[in-house]
Write a protein that holds these residues in place. Structure first.
Motif, PDB file in Angstrom:
ATOM      1  N   VAL A 232       0.183   4.605  -0.309  1.00 27.89           N
ATOM      2  CA  VAL A 232       0.428   5.795  -1.125  1.00 27.89           C
ATOM      3  C   VAL A 232      -0.711   6.800  -0.980  1.00 27.89           C
ATOM      4  N   SER A 233      -1.938   6.314  -0.899  1.00 23.04           N
ATOM      5  CA  SER A 233      -3.118   7.157  -0.712  1.00 23.04           C
ATOM      6  C   SER A 233      -4.025   6.483   0.315  1.00 23.04           C
ATOM      7  N   PRO A 234      -4.126   7.037   1.532  1.00 26.88           N
ATOM      8  CA  PRO A 234      -4.792   6.330   2.626  1.00 26.88           C
ATOM      9  C   PRO A 234      -6.320   6.418   2.594  1.00 26.88           C
ATOM     10  N   SER A 235      -6.903   6.171   1.445  1.00 22.90           N
ATOM     11  CA  SER A 235      -8.360   6.098   1.336  1.00 22.90           C
ATOM     12  C   SER A 235      -8.840   4.755   1.858  1.00 22.90           C
ATOM     13  N   GLY A 236     -10.047   4.753   2.443  1.00 19.90           N
ATOM     14  CA  GLY A 236     -10.642   3.500   2.877  1.00 19.90           C
ATOM     15  C   GLY A 236     -10.919   2.542   1.749  1.00 19.90           C
ATOM     16  N   ARG A 237     -10.888   3.021   0.501  1.00 20.11           N
ATOM     17  CA  ARG A 237     -11.125   2.188  -0.677  1.00 20.11           C
ATOM     18  C   ARG A 237      -9.865   1.475  -1.171  1.00 20.11           C
ATOM     19  N   ASN A 238      -8.714   1.835  -0.630  1.00 19.13           N
ATOM     20  CA  ASN A 238      -7.466   1.265  -1.120  1.00 19.13           C
ATOM     21  C   ASN A 238      -7.020   0.073  -0.274  1.00 19.13           C
ATOM     22  N   LEU A 239      -6.057  -0.676  -0.795  1.00 19.49           N
ATOM     23  CA  LEU A 239      -5.619  -1.924  -0.170  1.00 19.49           C
ATOM     24  C   LEU A 239      -4.302  -1.732   0.580  1.00 19.49           C
ATOM     25  N   THR A 240      -4.243  -2.281   1.785  1.00 25.04           N
ATOM     26  CA  THR A 240      -3.013  -2.236   2.574  1.00 25.04           C
ATOM     27  C   THR A 240      -1.961  -3.158   1.957  1.00 25.04           C
ATOM     28  N   ASP A 241      -0.730  -2.971   2.394  1.00 24.29           N
ATOM     29  CA  ASP A 241       0.346  -3.840   1.904  1.00 24.29           C
ATOM     30  C   ASP A 241       0.072  -5.299   2.266  1.00 24.29           C
ATOM     31  N   ARG A 242      -0.532  -5.543   3.425  1.00 25.84           N
ATOM     32  CA  ARG A 242      -0.863  -6.912   3.808  1.00 25.84           C
ATOM     33  C   ARG A 242      -1.898  -7.508   2.853  1.00 25.84           C
ATOM     34  N   GLN A 243      -2.867  -6.715   2.459  1.00 24.07           N
ATOM     35  CA  GLN A 243      -3.849  -7.192   1.484  1.00 24.07           C
ATOM     36  C   GLN A 243      -3.200  -7.431   0.118  1.00 24.07           C
ATOM     37  N   LEU A 244      -2.353  -6.497  -0.315  1.00 24.44           N
ATOM     38  CA  LEU A 244      -1.655  -6.681  -1.589  1.00 24.44           C
ATOM     39  C   LEU A 244      -0.809  -7.945  -1.569  1.00 24.44           C
ATOM     40  N   SER A 245      -0.175  -8.230  -0.438  1.00 25.96           N
ATOM     41  CA  SER A 245       0.631  -9.443  -0.323  1.00 25.96           C
ATOM     42  C   SER A 245      -0.236 -10.695  -0.457  1.00 25.96           C
ATOM     43  N   ALA A 246      -1.441 -10.650   0.110  1.00 26.06           N
ATOM     44  CA  ALA A 246      -2.352 -11.786  -0.010  1.00 26.06           C
ATOM     45  C   ALA A 246      -2.778 -11.992  -1.456  1.00 26.06           C
ATOM     46  N   VAL A 247      -3.029 -10.887  -2.170  1.00 25.93           N
ATOM     47  CA  VAL A 247      -3.358 -11.002  -3.598  1.00 25.93           C
ATOM     48  C   VAL A 247      -2.189 -11.642  -4.343  1.00 25.93           C
ATOM     49  N   ALA A 248      -0.978 -11.201  -4.043  1.00 30.60           N
ATOM     50  CA  ALA A 248       0.210 -11.748  -4.699  1.00 30.60           C
ATOM     51  C   ALA A 248       0.347 -13.242  -4.428  1.00 30.60           C
ATOM     52  N   GLU A 249       0.161 -13.663  -3.180  1.00 30.70           N
ATOM     53  CA  GLU A 249       0.294 -15.072  -2.824  1.00 30.70           C
ATOM     54  C   GLU A 249      -0.733 -15.944  -3.533  1.00 30.70           C
ATOM     55  N   SER A 250      -1.881 -15.375  -3.841  1.00 33.44           N
ATOM     56  CA  SER A 250      -2.935 -16.135  -4.525  1.00 33.44           C
ATOM     57  C   SER A 250      -2.758 -16.170  -6.038  1.00 33.44           C
ATOM     58  N   GLY A 251      -1.813 -15.377  -6.554  1.00 34.14           N
ATOM     59  CA  GLY A 251      -1.652 -15.260  -8.004  1.00 34.14           C
ATOM     60  C   GLY A 251      -2.673 -14.334  -8.634  1.00 34.14           C
ATOM     61  N   GLY A 252      -3.202 -13.386  -7.835  1.00 35.37           N
ATOM     62  CA  GLY A 252      -4.251 -12.501  -8.314  1.00 35.37           C
ATOM     63  C   GLY A 252      -3.745 -11.211  -8.926  1.00 35.37           C
ATOM     64  N   VAL A 253      -4.681 -10.270  -9.149  1.00 34.60           N
ATOM     65  CA  VAL A 253      -4.397  -9.025  -9.874  1.00 34.60           C
ATOM     66  C   VAL A 253      -5.150  -7.873  -9.218  1.00 34.60           C
ATOM     67  N   VAL A 254      -4.523  -6.691  -9.206  1.00 38.22           N
ATOM     68  CA  VAL A 254      -5.159  -5.447  -8.770  1.00 38.22           C
ATOM     69  C   VAL A 254      -5.074  -4.442  -9.911  1.00 38.22           C
ATOM     70  N   GLY A 255      -6.196  -3.808 -10.230  1.00 38.78           N
ATOM     71  CA  GLY A 255      -6.238  -2.800 -11.288  1.00 38.78           C
ATOM     72  C   GLY A 255      -6.147  -1.394 -10.724  1.00 38.78           C
ATOM     73  N   LEU A 256      -5.238  -0.577 -11.244  1.00 36.86           N
ATOM     74  CA  LEU A 256      -5.048   0.800 -10.805  1.00 36.86           C
ATOM     75  C   LEU A 256      -6.288   1.636 -11.095  1.00 36.86           C
ATOM     76  N   ASN A 257      -6.883   2.208 -10.044  1.00 34.35           N
ATOM     77  CA  ASN A 257      -8.032   3.095 -10.171  1.00 34.35           C
ATOM     78  C   ASN A 257      -7.540   4.509 -10.469  1.00 34.35           C
ATOM     79  N   PHE A 258      -8.143   5.184 -11.444  1.00 34.81           N
ATOM     80  CA  PHE A 258      -7.714   6.518 -11.855  1.00 34.81           C
ATOM     81  C   PHE A 258      -8.357   7.635 -11.025  1.00 34.81           C
TER      82      PHE A 258
END
Length: 353
Positions: A232-258
């Motif tokens: 959605v926002s291609p900043s180097g600080r943001n997570l790719t879909d592959r990274q988000l999928s890894a967080v999901a598989e681990s049962g983890g959480v990502v917090g929306l940065n404002f």
């Protein structure tokens, strides 16, 4: 009047702003309304702010950070010594303790999810001690033991500058994410020791290579306290879909940065960024992480906020936007507080009696 939804937030830099202001001879009072702070006590009460991870970060220079920060000025990313960072971190720990002592009916330093629930039940703002950037920790990890004893329960290995443990992600636009360099040998050992002690390891600010190094090492759910969706926002600080999928598989959480630069498709530093753009990130992340994997990680007092939000008192505006977007009450509760509390329960267990 609609009842406020309690918000337990993944990241703020309020302690840093208080510490810098005091050192520059312009002290701020947390207990009173102050336009300089994104979070002060009256605004927190108005916005339903129930607590969060209170970050302790050591800046390379005091005169600009959090006030007029220039992402293009390399001096803001200069390395700092371990002794300097430890002294600064201890000052912020002391500031947090003094705030709790001065405002015992309003603030409570917490170490576990049960502490947070208890504090919220008593109408106290829950403060989980978090360190952003491990420069204050020596490679023998002696300081980690002491800081853990002082209440440290969440640690970001890096800010967006390199240190002895790993490498920081750039903050500018990176349509094709550069994986960068990963953890050092000391960084791998730090992750293992955090797992042993029960300290949540925060992936925000790490390079992609560092992300995967942590993922291959930790035995806990993957956590990014204040990061957004790179799609959605291609900043180097943001997570790719592959990274988000890894967080999901681990049962983890990502917090929306404002921060507007991590929200916008053009990554520009523009306050006129609509709240609808925050909903786009939430929708995208929920699509990959599921309803149990998305939370809020505002970066209050450490970023450029959308004008519509303005500060912590603007949290109900985001909640209203979630409702307008069709988010039900149960999902809103998860995003606003329950998912962080669940993450704490998994990563920071209560010690056996």
């Amino acid at each position: 009047m609609t009842e406020l939804v309690p918000v337990f937030d993944g990241h703020n830099d309020t302690l840093l702003k208080l510490e810098i202001a005091a050192r520059l001879g312009r002290p701020l009072t947390f207990a009173q309304a102050n336009a300089t702070l994104d979070i002060d006590l009256p605004a927190a009460r108005k916005g339903g702010f129930a607590g969060g991870f209170f970050a302790m970060f050591t800046p390379s220079r005091l005169d600009r950070f959090g006030v007029d920060f220039d992402y293009d000025d390399p001096s803001n990313f200069d390395p700092i010594s371990q002794s300097e960072a430890l002294n600064f971190t201890l000052a912020m720990f002391a500031r947090m303790r003094r705030l709790e002592r001065e405002l015992p009916e309003d603030l409570a330093i917490c170490e576990h999810a049960a502490d947070v629930r208890s504090a919220i039940g008593r109408n106290r703002i829950a403060m989980i001690p978090h360190i952003e950037g491990a420069e204050c920790i020596d490679t023998e990890l002696n300081a980690l033991e002491v800081l853990h004893a002082a209440g440290l329960r969440s640690l970001g290995l890096v800010w967006s500058r390199d240190n002895a443990f790993g490498h920081g992600a750039p903050m500018e636009a990176q349509p094709q994410l550069d994986p960068g360099q990963g953890l050092t040998d000391a960084g791998f050992e730090l992750v293992r020791e955090c797992d042993r002690l029960g300290i949540l390891v925060d992936l925000s600010h790490l390079t992609e290579a560092g992300f995967w190094d942590v993922a291959s090492t930790t035995n806990k759910p993957l956590i990014a306290t204040h990061s957004n969706a790179h799609a959605v926002s291609p900043s180097g600080r943001n997570l790719t879909d592959r990274q988000l999928s890894a967080v999901a598989e681990s049962g983890g959480v990502v917090g929306l940065n404002f921060h507007v630069g991590f929200l916008r498709a053009d990554c520009k530093q523009c306050r006129d960024t609509p709240v609808a753009q925050m909903i786009r990130h939430l929708d995208h992340m929920i699509g990959i992480l599921g309803e149990n994997g998305v939370a809020l990680g505002s970066d209050f007092d450490g970023c450029l906020l959308p004008r519509e939000i303005g500060g912590v008192a603007g949290l109900p505006i985001l909640v209203a936007a979630m409702r307008d977007a069709g988010f039900g009450d149960a999902l809103i509760d998860k995003i606003c507080h329950e998912n962080w509390l669940s993450a704490l329960e998994k990563s920071v267990p209560i010690p056996a009696a």
